[in-house]
Motif scaffolding. Sequence first.
Motif, mmCIF file in Angstrom:
data_model
loop_
_atom_site.group_PDB
_atom_site.id
_atom_site.type_symbol
_atom_site.label_atom_id
_atom_site.label_comp_id
_atom_site.label_asym_id
_atom_site.label_seq_id
_atom_site.Cartn_x
_atom_site.Cartn_y
_atom_site.Cartn_z
ATOM 1 N N THR A 2 0.855 -1.094 0.131
ATOM 2 C CA THR A 2 0.047 -0.033 0.127
ATOM 3 C C THR A 2 0.876 1.368 0.248
ATOM 4 N N GLU A 4 0.682 3.729 1.880
ATOM 5 C CA GLU A 4 0.917 4.043 3.423
ATOM 6 C C GLU A 4 2.093 3.323 3.729
ATOM 7 N N LYS A 5 2.225 1.755 3.269
ATOM 8 C CA LYS A 5 3.306 0.870 3.934
ATOM 9 C C LYS A 5 4.743 1.424 3.068
ATOM 10 N N CYS A 7 5.457 4.560 2.015
ATOM 11 C CA CYS A 7 5.989 5.724 2.712
ATOM 12 C C CYS A 7 6.480 5.357 4.179
ATOM 13 N N GLN A 8 5.848 4.613 4.770
ATOM 14 C CA GLN A 8 6.408 4.175 6.199
ATOM 15 C C GLN A 8 7.594 3.588 6.030
ATOM 16 N N ARG A 13 7.093 11.322 3.457
ATOM 17 C CA ARG A 13 5.818 11.861 3.730
ATOM 18 C C ARG A 13 4.805 11.686 2.444
ATOM 19 N N PRO A 15 3.528 9.468 -1.277
ATOM 20 C CA PRO A 15 3.655 8.396 -2.373
ATOM 21 C C PRO A 15 4.237 8.603 -3.567
#
Length: 76
Positions: A2, A4-5, A7-8, A13, A15
């Motif tokens: 994803t 989110e994953k 970026c993490q 900050r 994608p």
Amino acid sequence: MTAEKFCQTLGLRLPVLCGAMYPCSNPELLVSVAKAGALPIIQPMSLLYVHKEKDLRIALQKMKAQAPAGVFGFNA
């Protein structure tokens, strides 16, 4: 994976990728993208032959110094 994953995992900050673009991948663009929280992809041929960086290692160190929290990708 994803956004989110992604970026993490990379500490981003946003994608967003700024792909390696010959001949316009210049140090200023790459540092700006890194500072914005996205992922710039370094195009070594552009740095060496178009933007006349004499030593790729020194060019990379200068960019990292300007965006210390930034993450860079590398087009090998």
